[in-house]
Design a protein around this motif. Structure first.
Motif, PDB file in Angstrom:
ATOM      1  N   LEU B 249       0.822  -1.216   0.000  1.00 49.22           N
ATOM      2  CA  LEU B 249       0.000   0.000   0.000  1.00 49.22           C
ATOM      3  C   LEU B 249       0.855   1.265   0.000  1.00 49.22           C
ATOM      4  N   HIS B 344      -6.477  -2.627  -6.430  1.00 49.55           N
ATOM      5  CA  HIS B 344      -6.379  -1.768  -5.253  1.00 49.55           C
ATOM      6  C   HIS B 344      -7.419  -2.069  -4.176  1.00 49.55           C
ATOM      7  N   GLN B 349      -6.182  -5.245   1.427  1.00 48.07           N
ATOM      8  CA  GLN B 349      -5.976  -3.806   1.222  1.00 48.07           C
ATOM      9  C   GLN B 349      -6.228  -2.974   2.466  1.00 48.07           C
TER      10      GLN B 349
END
Lengths: 354, 463
Positions: B249, B344, B349
């Motif tokens: 990230l 994403h 995530q």
């Protein structure tokens, strides 16, 4: 009318065709070429944005020969030569095959532009060509706001109607009349041209009336087009462009499905080429304006700057002692080392050494 | 005679299209560090192929990333979508799909499922060149038929009805001879008043329900393997995943820079490591390497796309047959695809959710935030957030032909992006693991038309 190469020019009646424009002092011309899947279209526009000639040439498939014929005929109508054309923009499925094009644009941008020029205030353009369908939402300035393309299947396009004609064994002109005479909805699939042909043959075998079959197929195409329109949002006024706009039955069924009147342009097939020509006109005018402004700047400070402008066939040079090799504004290549037509512009502005 | 047209409009900078040149140099600049991931993935699959020889239990699973549990249980794990994607990326999916179709799973079925079911069919029958009559067929078949048969199957699919039935299909292919465990992952509808991404009463309750099922899954595995589950190993695995996810990230966030130092395609190439490779220091090292390279690129002012002029978001699962092709295609038009729903918002995530003292809850939460498991409200929130983070100019919607779950809301998302942010978009057809649905002209027309629209928008903004 038959023309060279055995290609048939089905429509030579574009505005100004044959009237002849000719190149006068200070006037310049640009061209838009739309090479579609079945037709080649060419339009010439003058420096004031007026259309001076147009040609539509039926080909049968994407064809360089069709482009050549359309361009030559268009130039002949305008009494111009290729050297008189300052800029050419091509569009359509075969846009990359147009040898004289300086730039390419998609049919979406060009049809929106052409339709907006021919029908000011238009908010939705439906373009159904030989191979694909598009719904284009147009903004206040006549520019593309949103668009939707059909997927890879040719359902609902000109090709789809060719398939229908083959199955019903009628000409393209007759199939629309048949549809307008039909009544019963036979619920023909609109998903695939191949399946639709199978369905038509099946319905014929069941004894269905050809008029009802034709009407049902047109209704199905209208429904599918409505799906495309839903993706960009229904808006009015609506203009229809592309060859299929010449099918009055589809127009009628589409109006019924949309619940809105449809404006069909006098020559719906040239909208894309016209749009391309108008964009070419804008670009050339902007380039000339840039060049003039830069020259004016250079003239205002003659001892500090030099400028070279190359505008169409004429070249202007403000003398100085630091001139570098001129560059083409579009590809940044040296004008003397590549084949692009000098398009416009100021090429170098640089400080003069003392 | 001339036809008078309305006055010509303002001059526009419509420069998305190029001069016509025959040569098309590759303007993409992919990360070099992701090559290490390719080697890790190859090693992982080779390991699977020899699992039975090494006396290991093999679990086939699909859907969400249950692998930290399998790893802690000492199993070898085969992710169905991952193997289908691998075959497609190597352009070797044909034989498996043909075998699946011959068995009865036709083209409308999810091509991940179809390919994997075909592999199941092929795993059970040897095909010789003599039988097929096609030269080279054996080589192609070999990989697809190489998976070891499963000892049991675990299904944990969120948001997709095909995925939720995949286990039963596989069960039939294998003659109803292995046990199944199905983890139910309810939809996060997001339609209560207090709902939102990672918030609201629905979000508080639903992961607890899934956490309980994960406990039952572990009991099921213990029963199958006759071995007590190693809870410490699970916490350790989740430590590595959390660390790797944080690095990933951080690296992704660096791509908000313009021009971007890495693209969506680099993140696609990094999916396998974060999705199903073993959790260990190598995984952490991989993402550290990716982040280091991105940081170096920023220091050196190296961009992922030469002359970046447009920043695009990619919505839809990757078209695995076309990874390299699409990388070059978008770059050719000066487009940097910088982020995507698939890359994403799909794989660990939210590392802050991982609690090493209570790993199953964080896992349950991640499984529920699969990007096809949200209601529309949350999907719109996520899309706009990503568009803002990465300065998105346009969206490419990959209309994934056999993945209804991913495709269903796309037109609404397109409208939301246009309405709320003025972001243009286009659609193109393709599929996750079936190249036959892709048509280049469809992509090209839509992409260039979108870029022309963006150019028009920019020109208007300047006036």
């Amino acid at each position: 009318m038959d023309v060279a190469g055995g290609v048939s020019a089905v429509d030579a009646a574009g505005a100004g065709a044959g009237a002849g424009a000719g190149a006068g002092d200070g006037e310049w011309f640009v061209m838009g070429v739309d090479l579609g899947s079945t037709t080649a279209k060419a339009v010439i526009v003058d420096s004031g944005g007026r259309m001076v000639a147009s040609r539509v040439v039926q080909m049968g498939a994407v064809s360089r020969e069709g482009v050549r014929v359309a361009i030559e005929a268009c130039l002949e109508d305008a009494r111009l030569t290729p050297a008189d054309i300052s800029r050419t923009i091509s569009t359509g499925y075969g846009r990359r095959l147009v040898p004289s094009a300086d730039k390419t644009f998609t049919e979406i941008t060009c049809h929106a532009r052409g339709a907006a020029a021919l029908s000011p205030g238009v908010r939705l353009v439906i373009d159904i060509g030989g191979q694909d369908s598009k719904a284009i939402a147009v903004d206040d300035d006549g520019l593309v706001d949103r668009f939707a393309l059909n997927d890879r299947c040719a359902s609902g396009t000109g090709r789809f109607f060719d398939v229908l004609c083959r199955a019903l064994e009628v000409d393209l002109d007759e199939v629309a009349a048949l549809a307008l005479a039909g009544g019963t909805d036979l619920e023909v699939s609109s998903m695939c041209a191949t399946f639709a042909e199978t369905e038509v043959i099946s319905l014929l075998a069941q004894g269905a009336e050809t008029a009802d079959i034709s009407a049902s197929v047109h209704r199905a195409v209208a429904g599918r087009t409505l799906g495309l329109i839903a993706q960009v949002g229904k808006a009015s006024p609506v203009v229809m462009t592309g060859g299929v706009a010449k099918n009055p039955a589809l127009v009628a069924f589409l109006e019924e499905a949309l619940g809105l009147p449809l404006e069909v342009l006098d020559d719906p097939q040239i909208a894309g080429a016209l749009g391309a020509a108008l964009i070419a006109r804008d670009e050339h005018a902007a380039a000339l304006a840039d060049a003039a402004a830069a020259l004016a700047d250079a003239a205002a400070a003659p001892l500090r700057f030099v400028a070279v402008a190359d505008v169409g066939p004429e070249k202007q040079v403000i003398p100085g002692n630091a001139v570098t090799a001129p560059h083409c504004a579009d590809c940044d290549g040296h004008l003397d080392s590549h084949s692009h037509r000098p398009v416009s512009v100021i090429l170098q502005l640089g400080p003069v050494g003392r | 005679m001339t036809l008078e047209l309305p006055p010509t409009r303002q001059s526009l900078d419509l420069s998305a299209t190029k001069f016509i040149t025959p040569e098309k140099p590759d303007k993409s600049n992919r990360l070099a560090s992701t090559k290490a991931g390719g080697k890790m993935v190859a090693q992982y699959w080779e390991n699977i192929f020899t699992a039975k020889e090494r006396g290991k239990h093999v679990v086939w699973y699909n859907g969400t990333a249950l692998n930290p549990i399998f790893q802690a249980a000492g199993l070898e794990w085969c992710h169905g979508e991952a193997f289908s994607a691998r075959l497609a990326a190597m352009h070797l999916e044909g034989p498996a799909q043909a075998a699946g179709e011959e068995y009865g799973y036709i083209g409308e079925l999810c091509s991940y499922a179809r390919t994997h079911l075909g592999c199941a069919v092929m795993t059970q029958k040897g095909i010789t060149e003599k039988q097929s009559g096609i030269v080279g067929m054996v080589d192609q078949d070999e990989l697809a038929a190489k998976l070891p048969s499963p000892d049991f199957f675990v299904n944990a699919y969120a948001g997709c009805s095909t995925g939720q039935q995949w286990d039963a299909m596989t069960y039939r292919v294998f003659g109803k001879e292995f046990p199944l465990f199905n983890v139910s992952l309810p939809m996060i509808w997001g339609n209560k008043k207090d709902s939102g991404y990672l918030r609201g009463s629905e979000w508080e309750k639903t992961p607890l329900y899934v956490e309980e099922q994960l406990k039952k899954l572990i009991e099921f595995i213990e029963y199958q393997t006759k071995t007590p589950f190693d809870w410490d190993a699970l916490s350790e695995n989740m430590y590595y995943i959390k660390k790797a996810s944080e690095l990933r990230l951080e690296a992704m966030a660096l791509c908000a820079a313009a021009p971007t130092p890495a693209t969506y395609w680099d993140w696609v190439a990094s999916i396998a490591p974060i999705n199903f490779l073993p959790a260990n220091q190598l995984l952490v090292d991989y993402f550290q390497g990716v982040k280091d390279e991105i940081e170096q690129r920023i220091r050196d002012n190296v961009s992922a796309v030469a002359n970046e002029r447009y920043r695009v978001y990619f919505d839809g699962i990757m078209n695995w047959n076309k990874l390299g092709f699409l990388t070059r295609k978008f770059a050719e038009y000066d487009v940097a695809v910088v982020a995507g729903r698939y890359t994403h918002d799909s794989f660990w995530q939210e590392p802050d959710l991982i609690d090493l003292d209570r790993p199953l809850l964080g896992m349950a939460q991640h499984y529920l935030i699969c990007p096809i498991n949200h209601g529309l409200k949350i999907m719109e929130e996520l899309l706009l957030k990503r568009c803002d983070e990465y300065g998105i100019d346009g969206i490419a919607f990959h209309s994934t032909r056999t993945c209804r779950a991913m495709t269903n809301p796309q037109h609404i998302l397109a409208r939301t992006a246009e309405r709320d942010r003025g972001i243009k978009s286009f659609f193109f057809e393709g599929d996750v693991a079936d190249a036959s649905f892709y048509k280049d002209e469809s992509l090209e027309s839509g992409l260039v038309a979108m870029l022309e629209s963006i150019d028009q928008q920019r020109s208007k903004a300047r006036v």
